[in-house]
Design a protein around this motif. Structure first.
Motif, PDB file in Angstrom:
ATOM      1  N   ALA A 228       0.832  -1.202   0.000  1.00 26.13           N
ATOM      2  CA  ALA A 228       0.000   0.000   0.000  1.00 26.13           C
ATOM      3  C   ALA A 228       0.865   1.249   0.000  1.00 26.13           C
ATOM      4  O   ALA A 228       1.837   1.352   0.760  1.00 26.13           O
ATOM      5  CB  ALA A 228      -0.924   0.010   1.212  1.00 26.13           C
ATOM      6  N   ALA A 229       0.513   2.186  -0.856  1.00 22.43           N
ATOM      7  CA  ALA A 229       1.168   3.492  -0.891  1.00 22.43           C
ATOM      8  C   ALA A 229       0.235   4.542  -0.297  1.00 22.43           C
ATOM      9  O   ALA A 229      -0.981   4.340  -0.217  1.00 22.43           O
ATOM     10  CB  ALA A 229       1.525   3.865  -2.327  1.00 22.43           C
ATOM     11  N   ASP A 230       0.825   5.638   0.128  1.00 23.00           N
ATOM     12  CA  ASP A 230       0.074   6.762   0.698  1.00 23.00           C
ATOM     13  C   ASP A 230       0.462   8.017  -0.059  1.00 23.00           C
ATOM     14  O   ASP A 230       1.605   8.476   0.015  1.00 23.00           O
ATOM     15  CB  ASP A 230       0.412   6.901   2.183  1.00 23.00           C
ATOM     16  CG  ASP A 230      -0.366   8.030   2.858  1.00 23.00           C
ATOM     17  OD1 ASP A 230      -1.129   8.743   2.165  1.00 23.00           O
ATOM     18  OD2 ASP A 230      -0.205   8.205   4.083  1.00 23.00           O
ATOM     19  N   SER A 231      -0.483   8.549  -0.832  1.00 20.11           N
ATOM     20  CA  SER A 231      -0.227   9.775  -1.588  1.00 20.11           C
ATOM     21  C   SER A 231      -1.044  10.941  -1.045  1.00 20.11           C
ATOM     22  O   SER A 231      -1.192  11.956  -1.721  1.00 20.11           O
ATOM     23  CB  SER A 231      -0.554   9.557  -3.070  1.00 20.11           C
ATOM     24  OG  SER A 231      -1.944   9.315  -3.241  1.00 20.11           O
ATOM     25  N   THR A 232      -1.590  10.791   0.167  1.00 18.61           N
ATOM     26  CA  THR A 232      -2.456  11.837   0.718  1.00 18.61           C
ATOM     27  C   THR A 232      -1.689  13.110   1.039  1.00 18.61           C
ATOM     28  O   THR A 232      -2.272  14.198   1.061  1.00 18.61           O
ATOM     29  CB  THR A 232      -3.174  11.333   1.981  1.00 18.61           C
ATOM     30  OG1 THR A 232      -2.197  10.906   2.946  1.00 18.61           O
ATOM     31  CG2 THR A 232      -4.092  10.158   1.649  1.00 18.61           C
TER      32      THR A 232
END
Length: 347
Positions: A228-232
């Protein structure tokens, strides 16, 4: 055949089996997505999705999960008729004393919705319900049987949004054998797990040996482990999500934080209030669904699941594809990032 009963510890059973080539049947859980960290539970949202168009195409993607949720005999309105299933693949709700669902019967519905959000109208999902909706356990042999059944139906792209570790850190033999039986052009996309660890989990970490290090074995199905990536914080520089597993065995990353998808019917669950038939949910389950959906979108043009996966992970005619920078004990790695159709955030 040797049968072990009672409460004998796993190491003792393994020692008794010795080198006979046998392995205990394994149980896999859905990590912390549902039954652990409250921060990873589905959350209400005011956002909605435009319902999908109906399609009469044959199923092209297999999803092995909790099964599909029906409301008064009908699929979630978002899904139209784009999920194909047998009666045994339908989730029966289990409710607590407050009348709200126990566990996560909607996990399979959510995964199917996130996957189909990436794909054109000719893509339909074939659902196999083998994960227990109350406690999140998936049995090794049940998963292997579902993989075999999808193979017999001619499906060469399969999504596995669950993971588990084994005591001996070896792949569960029944699942590994079922994956070996898939045709060479098949692709299996599996979630890398939500333990914030570099320890391998299965089936995502099952890799078949290639002739040269670093190459993909083209004589067996291609298993793609998705973190999982987080681009928030910065959409141009996605990072590894705090909960995601990582390590050299993870093949790709996709968005896994506050992903929007179909949930229970509007107004249900009643607590916390505010569910409108959709939810935002975090986890590598949904990262895997995004990657599977993007591969499915290119399946017709590419001609095979393997060719479509190559185009998604190594996009042609893109000078500088987006990468996720992973820092661990081996130094920094640059891992492919798959951007999907993503509606961010809580509202």
């Amino acid at each position: 055949m040797r049968r072990f009963t009672g409460t004998r510890p796993v190491p003792e059973v393994l020692a008794a089996l010795g080198s006979r080539g046998a392995s205990p049947n394994h149980l896999f859980g859905l990590d912390r997505i549902i039954w652990g960290d409250p921060g990873m539970h589905p959350k209400p949202t005011r956002n909605e999705l435009t319902p999908l168009s109906e399609s009469d195409a044959c199923p092209t993607v297999g999803v092995i999960d909790t099964g599909i949720l029906l409301d008064r005999g009908h699929l979630h309105p978002y899904l139209a008729n784009r999920v194909v299933f047998d009666q045994e693949d339908v989730v029966r709700l289990e409710r607590g004393e407050d009348g709200n669902p126990v566990g996560s019967a909607a996990h399979g519905t959510f995964v199917a919705g996130v996957l189909l959000k990436q794909a054109p109208i000719e893509v339909r999902v074939r659902m196999k319900g083998v994960i227990d909706k109350a406690d999140g356990l998936a049995e090794d042999l049940a998963v292997a049987t579902a993989i075999d059944e999808l193979r017999e139906e001619g499906i060469t792209l399969i999504n596995l949004s669950f993971s588990g570790a084994t005591w001996e850190d070896e792949p569960p033999k029944a699942i590994e054998a079922a994956l070996r039986r898939l045709p060479a052009e098949a692709v299996v996309v599996a979630s890398a797990g939500n333990r914030a660890s570099r320890r391998k989990v299965y089936p995502a970490a099952i890799k078949f040996e290639a002739l040269r290090p670093g190459e993909v074995d083209k004589t067996h199905a291609w298993v793609i482990a998705v973190g999982a990536a987080d681009s928030t914080q910065d959409s141009a520089r996605p990072r590894v999500a705090d909960f995601s597993n990582y390590g050299p065995w993870v093949s790709a990353y996709a968005e896994g934080v506050d992903v929007l998808g179909p949930y229970f019917r509007s107004g249900y669950p009643t607590e916390p209030a505010g569910f409108n038939g959709y939810a935002v949910w975090s986890g590598t389950s949904f990262s895997a669904a995004i990657v599977t959906g993007k591969i499915a979108a290119g399946l017709a043009e590419a001609g095979s699941a393997r060719a479509a996966a190559e185009a998604v992970l190594r996009p042609p005619n893109v000078a500088e594809p987006t990468k996720v920078h992973v820092q661990d004990v081996n130094g920094e790695a640059h891992v492919p990032y798959v951007a999907g159709e993503f509606e961010p955030g809580l509202s």
